[in-house]
Design a protein around this motif. Sequence first.
Motif, PDB file in Angstrom:
ATOM      1  N   PHE A   1       0.824  -1.205   0.000  1.00 21.77           N
ATOM      2  CA  PHE A   1       0.000   0.000   0.000  1.00 21.77           C
ATOM      3  C   PHE A   1       0.862   1.261   0.000  1.00 21.77           C
ATOM      4  CE2 PHE A   1      -3.092  -3.043   1.807  1.00 21.77           C
ATOM      5  CZ  PHE A   1      -4.113  -2.844   0.896  1.00 21.77           C
ATOM      6  N   ALA A   2       0.439   2.227  -0.804  1.00 21.38           N
ATOM      7  CA  ALA A   2       1.099   3.523  -0.896  1.00 21.38           C
ATOM      8  C   ALA A   2       0.044   4.612  -0.702  1.00 21.38           C
ATOM      9  CB  ALA A   2       1.792   3.655  -2.249  1.00 21.38           C
ATOM     10  N   ASN A   3       0.364   5.836  -1.128  1.00 21.23           N
ATOM     11  CA  ASN A   3      -0.539   6.962  -0.908  1.00 21.23           C
ATOM     12  C   ASN A   3      -1.150   7.531  -2.185  1.00 21.23           C
ATOM     13  OD1 ASN A   3       0.130   7.400   2.076  1.00 21.23           O
ATOM     14  ND2 ASN A   3       2.138   7.531   1.132  1.00 21.23           N
ATOM     15  N   SER A   4      -0.687   7.085  -3.338  1.00 19.91           N
ATOM     16  CA  SER A   4      -1.154   7.657  -4.594  1.00 19.91           C
ATOM     17  C   SER A   4      -0.821   6.726  -5.740  1.00 19.91           C
ATOM     18  CB  SER A   4      -0.484   9.015  -4.840  1.00 19.91           C
ATOM     19  OG  SER A   4       0.911   8.844  -5.066  1.00 19.91           O
ATOM     20  N   GLY A   5      -1.330   7.061  -6.922  1.00 20.84           N
ATOM     21  CA  GLY A   5      -1.001   6.285  -8.108  1.00 20.84           C
ATOM     22  C   GLY A   5       0.461   6.418  -8.482  1.00 20.84           C
ATOM     23  N   THR A   6       1.011   7.617  -8.339  1.00 17.31           N
ATOM     24  CA  THR A   6       2.431   7.826  -8.637  1.00 17.31           C
ATOM     25  C   THR A   6       3.295   6.933  -7.768  1.00 17.31           C
ATOM     26  OG1 THR A   6       2.078  10.113  -9.326  1.00 17.31           O
ATOM     27  CG2 THR A   6       4.289   9.530  -8.625  1.00 17.31           C
ATOM     28  N   GLU A   7       2.990   6.895  -6.468  1.00 10.69           N
ATOM     29  CA  GLU A   7       3.769   6.046  -5.561  1.00 10.69           C
ATOM     30  C   GLU A   7       3.586   4.564  -5.878  1.00 10.69           C
ATOM     31  OE1 GLU A   7       3.371   6.773  -1.414  1.00 10.69           O
ATOM     32  OE2 GLU A   7       3.574   8.934  -1.621  1.00 10.69           O
ATOM     33  N   ALA A   8       2.381   4.187  -6.290  1.00 11.82           N
ATOM     34  CA  ALA A   8       2.149   2.789  -6.654  1.00 11.82           C
ATOM     35  C   ALA A   8       2.999   2.404  -7.859  1.00 11.82           C
ATOM     36  CB  ALA A   8       0.671   2.560  -6.954  1.00 11.82           C
ATOM     37  N   ASN A   9       3.048   3.280  -8.870  1.00 12.17           N
ATOM     38  CA  ASN A   9       3.878   2.999 -10.043  1.00 12.17           C
ATOM     39  C   ASN A   9       5.365   3.005  -9.698  1.00 12.17           C
ATOM     40  OD1 ASN A   9       1.823   2.560 -11.860  1.00 12.17           O
ATOM     41  ND2 ASN A   9       1.837   4.625 -12.701  1.00 12.17           N
ATOM     42  N   GLU A  10       5.786   3.931  -8.864  1.00  7.89           N
ATOM     43  CA  GLU A  10       7.189   3.953  -8.442  1.00  7.89           C
ATOM     44  C   GLU A  10       7.555   2.658  -7.719  1.00  7.89           C
ATOM     45  OE1 GLU A  10       7.367   7.484  -6.087  1.00  7.89           O
ATOM     46  OE2 GLU A  10       7.881   8.777  -7.778  1.00  7.89           O
ATOM     47  N   GLY A  11       6.644   2.193  -6.846  1.00 10.40           N
ATOM     48  CA  GLY A  11       6.899   0.945  -6.137  1.00 10.40           C
ATOM     49  C   GLY A  11       6.974  -0.243  -7.077  1.00 10.40           C
ATOM     50  N   ALA A  12       6.061  -0.282  -8.063  1.00 12.62           N
ATOM     51  CA  ALA A  12       6.060  -1.383  -9.022  1.00 12.62           C
ATOM     52  C   ALA A  12       7.351  -1.413  -9.833  1.00 12.62           C
ATOM     53  CB  ALA A  12       4.851  -1.258  -9.952  1.00 12.62           C
ATOM     54  N   LEU A  13       7.805  -0.236 -10.271  1.00 18.37           N
ATOM     55  CA  LEU A  13       9.042  -0.175 -11.056  1.00 18.37           C
ATOM     56  C   LEU A  13      10.251  -0.542 -10.208  1.00 18.37           C
ATOM     57  CD1 LEU A  13       8.289   3.082 -13.076  1.00 18.37           C
ATOM     58  CD2 LEU A  13       8.363   0.746 -13.969  1.00 18.37           C
ATOM     59  N   LYS A  14      10.223  -0.150  -8.950  1.00 18.25           N
ATOM     60  CA  LYS A  14      11.323  -0.510  -8.047  1.00 18.25           C
ATOM     61  C   LYS A  14      11.379  -2.021  -7.848  1.00 18.25           C
ATOM     62  CE  LYS A  14      13.166   0.685  -3.463  1.00 18.25           C
ATOM     63  NZ  LYS A  14      12.910   1.468  -2.220  1.00 18.25           N
ATOM     64  N   ILE A  15      10.227  -2.640  -7.654  1.00 16.50           N
ATOM     65  CA  ILE A  15      10.173  -4.101  -7.512  1.00 16.50           C
ATOM     66  C   ILE A  15      10.660  -4.777  -8.787  1.00 16.50           C
ATOM     67  CG2 ILE A  15       8.606  -6.073  -7.235  1.00 16.50           C
ATOM     68  CD1 ILE A  15       6.859  -4.108  -5.485  1.00 16.50           C
ATOM     69  N   ALA A  16      10.212  -4.266  -9.929  1.00 16.45           N
ATOM     70  CA  ALA A  16      10.633  -4.840 -11.211  1.00 16.45           C
ATOM     71  C   ALA A  16      12.143  -4.716 -11.389  1.00 16.45           C
ATOM     72  CB  ALA A  16       9.900  -4.149 -12.361  1.00 16.45           C
ATOM     73  N   ARG A  17      12.710  -3.584 -10.972  1.00 15.47           N
ATOM     74  CA  ARG A  17      14.160  -3.411 -11.050  1.00 15.47           C
ATOM     75  C   ARG A  17      14.876  -4.468 -10.213  1.00 15.47           C
ATOM     76  NH1 ARG A  17      17.395  -1.694 -14.460  1.00 15.47           N
ATOM     77  NH2 ARG A  17      16.198   0.216 -14.740  1.00 15.47           N
ATOM     78  N   LYS A  18      14.360  -4.726  -9.035  1.00 16.41           N
ATOM     79  CA  LYS A  18      14.960  -5.746  -8.158  1.00 16.41           C
ATOM     80  C   LYS A  18      14.853  -7.127  -8.786  1.00 16.41           C
ATOM     81  CE  LYS A  18      16.460  -6.911  -3.897  1.00 16.41           C
ATOM     82  NZ  LYS A  18      16.419  -8.371  -3.922  1.00 16.41           N
ATOM     83  N   VAL A  19      13.690  -7.432  -9.367  1.00 20.05           N
ATOM     84  CA  VAL A  19      13.512  -8.720 -10.047  1.00 20.05           C
ATOM     85  C   VAL A  19      14.490  -8.843 -11.207  1.00 20.05           C
ATOM     86  CG1 VAL A  19      11.913 -10.098 -11.457  1.00 20.05           C
ATOM     87  CG2 VAL A  19      11.087  -8.944  -9.398  1.00 20.05           C
ATOM     88  N   GLY A  20      14.609  -7.777 -11.998  1.00 18.35           N
ATOM     89  CA  GLY A  20      15.520  -7.800 -13.139  1.00 18.35           C
ATOM     90  C   GLY A  20      16.956  -8.059 -12.729  1.00 18.35           C
ATOM     91  N   LYS A  21      17.393  -7.430 -11.654  1.00 23.35           N
ATOM     92  CA  LYS A  21      18.767  -7.631 -11.183  1.00 23.35           C
ATOM     93  C   LYS A  21      18.971  -9.060 -10.670  1.00 23.35           C
ATOM     94  CE  LYS A  21      20.327  -2.957 -10.173  1.00 23.35           C
ATOM     95  NZ  LYS A  21      21.604  -3.099 -10.871  1.00 23.35           N
ATOM     96  N   ASP A  22      17.975  -9.576  -9.959  1.00 23.72           N
ATOM     97  CA  ASP A  22      18.080 -10.953  -9.468  1.00 23.72           C
ATOM     98  C   ASP A  22      18.152 -11.950 -10.617  1.00 23.72           C
ATOM     99  OD1 ASP A  22      18.011  -9.994  -6.910  1.00 23.72           O
ATOM    100  OD2 ASP A  22      15.919 -10.570  -6.518  1.00 23.72           O
ATOM    101  N   ARG A  23      17.342 -11.742 -11.637  1.00 24.49           N
ATOM    102  CA  ARG A  23      17.346 -12.662 -12.784  1.00 24.49           C
ATOM    103  C   ARG A  23      18.642 -12.530 -13.584  1.00 24.49           C
ATOM    104  NH1 ARG A  23      10.956 -11.899 -14.601  1.00 24.49           N
ATOM    105  NH2 ARG A  23      10.112 -13.229 -12.944  1.00 24.49           N
ATOM    106  N   TRP A  24      19.155 -11.300 -13.691  1.00 23.82           N
ATOM    107  CA  TRP A  24      20.433 -11.094 -14.370  1.00 23.82           C
ATOM    108  C   TRP A  24      21.540 -11.832 -13.628  1.00 23.82           C
ATOM    109  CZ3 TRP A  24      25.050  -8.889 -12.804  1.00 23.82           C
ATOM    110  CH2 TRP A  24      25.982  -8.605 -13.821  1.00 23.82           C
ATOM    111  N   ALA A  25      21.505 -11.778 -12.303  1.00 25.47           N
ATOM    112  CA  ALA A  25      22.529 -12.445 -11.503  1.00 25.47           C
ATOM    113  C   ALA A  25      22.482 -13.956 -11.695  1.00 25.47           C
ATOM    114  CB  ALA A  25      22.346 -12.092 -10.029  1.00 25.47           C
ATOM    115  N   VAL A  26      21.281 -14.518 -11.747  1.00 25.75           N
ATOM    116  CA  VAL A  26      21.136 -15.964 -11.964  1.00 25.75           C
ATOM    117  C   VAL A  26      21.657 -16.353 -13.342  1.00 25.75           C
ATOM    118  CG1 VAL A  26      19.451 -17.820 -12.254  1.00 25.75           C
ATOM    119  CG2 VAL A  26      19.200 -16.209 -10.369  1.00 25.75           C
ATOM    120  N   ALA A  27      21.358 -15.516 -14.338  1.00 25.53           N
ATOM    121  CA  ALA A  27      21.753 -15.829 -15.716  1.00 25.53           C
ATOM    122  C   ALA A  27      23.256 -15.697 -15.939  1.00 25.53           C
ATOM    123  CB  ALA A  27      21.000 -14.922 -16.692  1.00 25.53           C
TER     124      ALA A  27
END
Length: 469
Positions: free
Chosen positions: A175-201
């Motif tokens: 949960f966040a406070n706005s749509g902007t924060e929700a999108n920022e959180g989603a992109l931050k999570i995606a960045r973390k996923v991308g780095k983890d998958r890059w590390a595995v590969a």
Amino acid sequence: MHFSHLRHPVVALRRCILGRSPCARTLQTRLASNAAATIPSGPSTGYLKPTYDFSSPPTTRTAGTLALGEQYLLPVYARPPIVLSHGRGCWVWDTEGRKYLDFSAGIAVNALGHADPGVAEVLHTQASTLLHSSNVYHNEWTPKLAELLVAVTASEGGLGFPTGSTPTTQVRVFFANSGTEANEGALKIARKVGKDRWAVATGNKPDDPACSKTKIKNTKRQFRPLIPGVEVGKVNDFERLQNLITDETCAVIIEPVQGEGGVTAADEQWLMALRERCNETGAVLIYDEIQCGLFRTGTMWAHSSLPVGCHPDIITMAKPLANGYPIGAVLLRDTVASTMTAGTHGTTFGGSPMACAVGHHVLSRLSTASFIAHIGDVSKHLNTRLELLPKWFPDILQMDVRGRGLIRALGFKSEKNPGRVVELARERGVFLLPAGNDAVRLVPPLTITKEEVDLAMDVLEGSLGALQN
């Protein structure tokens, strides 16, 4: 790298917790007032002339407020010289006593309309119980709203759930406070996923500088880069998908039905191709349903009725979730949520007991069978009225009516006209919104009735007639 899609047995699920409350009975009476509407044979001529004259000097109250804003507020909004004082249902009044039918709903926020008694009751009760506690501690309402979001998504379809599914624990909520924060959180999570998958590969560490072409100081390594490295595509453009989304793409974010961008709906086959391309490259697919989600299109999510094969990994939401009280949320599959651990993301105000209590109340009401049926019924009537306009005003309007449900738009042949029509409608007592460069958007409260739709359409027809003349 491919993502797995959640599939579950079809089980009926319905949560209707407010059926006996006074506010629910009031709303049921209002929705039941929808009469069988007649379809006009020609455009209304009743509103060719303005209802209100804005050329007269404002009262001291209005003038004082406008002067105060001009003196102290950052001038980033181009607002008309009116001051709103109060609202009720689908209507608002200004400090001059003028009444307006609100077909903007606070930019698709006030799903239950203005000054809703049920929302007001929850606000009062929760404010006198526990307003804020921070995320250092648990509160009762945050997990309840998270559970309800997952349950309604499973029941109505979305995020890998076919319609009629049983909710599981394979979905998480932030949960966040706005749509902007929700999108920022989603992109931050995606960045973390991308780095983890890059590390595995690659066999390297997620914080290896080689994983980021851009270096940013004073930020957590695992989320670099934050802003650079963004490419913009075009909705329904099949040809660019291969080159736009590559093995270096971390995430793709898209509105299934665009809001500010002009209310263009993404084609089902294009979303299927987008999902397939994200699976091929390992990119996280995010649907921004901040404006089009939470029953605005008639279903829980704009993608709820679409095949599971084009569902996203993450959904972001905000606007109508608490009917105007600030809230945002990220709904995500466990396959991407598992990368986030304690300390990797946070917020002070997000998920407060107040926001989540109101959100739980609002979603509980929006997701009842009778309310969903009302949205569908009124949406059909609105669509019937809208589809007449390009035929009656072919020199002004584009032929296709955009959007679905209660997020609709009319495209104009000249980019000079949308803003003018919004102004003409306001002079006749109806609030509309522009969308993109060439459209006028209609996003009324979801409680809107057929009678109110007819009034708004009569005003819109009068505004188009005045423009044409």
